[in-house]
Design a protein around this motif. Structure first.
Motif, short mmCIF file in Angstrom:
data_model
loop_
_atom_site.label_atom_id
_atom_site.label_comp_id
_atom_site.label_asym_id
_atom_site.label_seq_id
_atom_site.Cartn_x
_atom_site.Cartn_y
_atom_site.Cartn_z
N TYR A 17 0.81 -1.22 0.00
CA TYR A 17 0.00 0.00 0.00
C TYR A 17 0.85 1.27 0.00
N SER A 18 0.57 2.16 -0.96
CA SER A 18 1.26 3.44 -0.98
C SER A 18 0.54 4.46 -0.09
N HIS A 19 -0.71 4.14 0.27
CA HIS A 19 -1.49 5.00 1.16
C HIS A 19 -1.89 4.21 2.40
N PRO A 20 -2.04 4.87 3.56
CA PRO A 20 -2.58 4.15 4.72
C PRO A 20 -4.00 3.67 4.39
N THR A 21 -4.51 2.73 5.18
CA THR A 21 -5.86 2.24 4.90
C THR A 21 -6.89 3.34 5.14
N LEU A 22 -8.06 3.16 4.53
CA LEU A 22 -9.14 4.14 4.72
C LEU A 22 -9.45 4.30 6.21
N TYR A 23 -9.47 3.17 6.91
CA TYR A 23 -9.76 3.19 8.34
C TYR A 23 -8.78 4.10 9.09
N GLU A 24 -7.48 3.88 8.83
CA GLU A 24 -6.46 4.66 9.54
C GLU A 24 -6.60 6.15 9.21
N ARG A 25 -6.84 6.46 7.93
CA ARG A 25 -6.92 7.85 7.52
C ARG A 25 -8.15 8.56 8.10
#
Ligand code: ZN
Length: 409
Positions: free
Chosen positions: A395-403
């Motif tokens: 993943y290049s982005h954190p998960t939706l949950y984390e964000r």
């Protein structure tokens, strides 16, 4: 030594396949996990079922695609394909640059042909079935040839440049080639909006109005000079939405997909933009150029050590070393280092994304970014429960949950 190298290449190709397969299996395992409370409003139960079946189809598809491409690579390598293409290139010309272009041209053509059926299936069967596809057959065919032409020109130029430098001065090859590649990629990044994008899409300035005023007001409030805001007609291919910055210095521009404008409210778009400006304010663009340049320096330095090795050529069944052949085998052997570098770059990228989110939050946009992200995830049927190992590796982005959690806390 030759025998060992031969098996090393086979092992590396198989190991890469095993890693990809493991990631897919882990995500399948995680697909039944409960959706976190703060994401419970992303899908209703019917949409969630659709999401699950979309993810499953994409996973099956990527398993089949990677199986086929692994088998093709193994077959070409193990049955002397590298040596065969090398001898075709040598017979066709005595010039090292032309030889390299022919040799790599054959590989490129093979991978292009192998990929086309997968592209067609992905676009016209899977994406179509879930309502994402808007590509017409005409656009699809034109895209195939345009990207073929573009890659022939860009990659052909780079390859010719590198072989030319090597022929000219083998001793200084790696450092000069590095300078040339870096200059070339800076040039492409600088003129990306003018040279590459118009081949595929139309970009028009965002018209005067509520959205433009809101964006300009926000940019001004954070002391960010922004003149060029463009809208791109990405809806001619799919409904997936996005926004991005391109170029740097005087060529800096923000591009909004028209699908993003369709799907999000003005406040949410300003939130997305605040996130993008955060990347600029934290110098992530410069940082990614520097890491890219460092990676290519490392790769060229390592390649330089085996550039004229006859042993490497012999592992592929050829008699003599050559720039193009050794480069092909080196890029296979280099795969584990590449995977490691990808993981490191994903770790860095996730931390940059957190910083950009934080910037938006500090400027009062946290809630808007969160709701934009939820909407975009929902519209593109994103997976809400990825396996943590997959997140770490891919993943290049954190998960939706984390964000969402960090943005709304
Ligand atoms: Zn970002």
């Amino acid at each position: 030594m030759v025998e060992t190298l031969f098996w090393l290449v086979i092992a590396v190709v198989v190991a890469e396949f095993a890693l990809n397969t493991t990631m897919t299996v882990l995500n399948i395992k995680a697909s039944g996990w409960p959706v976190p409370e703060i994401l419970s409003d992303v899908y209703d139960s019917r949409q969630y079922e659709r999401q699950q079946s979309y993810s499953m189809e994409r996973r099956k598809f990527s398993l089949i695609a990677s199986t086929v491409s692994t088998l093709v690579t193994l077959a070409i390598f193990a049955f002397g394909g590298f040596a065969l293409f090398d001898s075709i290139a040598r017979e066709a010309s005595g010039n090292a640059i032309l030889q390299a272009l022919i040799f790599w041209g054959i590989f490129y053509l093979i991978s292009w042909i192998v990929n086309i059926p997968f592209d067609i299936y992905s676009t016209f069967v899977i994406e179509e079935k879930f309502g994402f596809n808007r590509t017409t057959r005409k656009t699809f065919i034109a895209d195939q040839f345009k990207s073929l032409g573009m890659n022939i020109i860009l990659l052909g130029t780079l390859l010719s440049l590198c072989v030319w430098i090597y022929e000219l001065t083998p001793d200084c090859f790696w450092i000069l080639a590095w300078a040339a590649i870096t200059a070339f990629s800076l040039f492409i990044q600088y003129f990306y909006s003018q040279l590459i994008v118009p081949l595929f899409n139309k970009q028009t300035p965002l018209p005067e109005g509520e959205l433009r005023i809101a964006i300009e007001q926000f940019a001004e409030s954070v002391d960010f000079k922004l003149k060029d805001i463009y809208v791109m007609d990405s809806s001619k291919r799919s409904t997936h939405a996005n926004a991005y910055f391109t170029g740097f210095g005087a060529r800096k521009r923000i591009v909004l997909y028209d699908t993003l404008i369709e799907q999000l409210t003005t406040e949410e778009i300003v939130g997305v933009l605040a996130h993008e400006i955060g990347h600029y304010k934290h110098h992530h663009i410069v940082q990614s150029m520097l890491t890219g340049a460092t990676t290519s320096l490392l790769m060229l330095y390592l390649f330089n050590m085996v550039i004229s090795s006859d042993v490497l050529a012999a592992a592929a069944g050829a008699e003599k070393a050559s720039f193009h052949l050794n480069l092909a085998i080196f890029s296979l052997i280099f795969t584990p280092v590449n995977i490691l570098l990808d993981i490191l770059s994903n770790i860095l990228s996730r931390s940059n994304e957190r910083q950009a989110d934080n910037f938006a939050k500090e400027h009062g946009q946290g809630k808007h970014v969160a709701s934009a992200l939820k909407k975009m995830s929902s519209k593109s049927l994103s997976n809400l429960t990825p396996h943590p190992v997959v997140v770490f590796v891919e993943y290049s982005h954190p998960t939706l949950y984390e964000r969402v959690k960090a943005l709304t806390e």
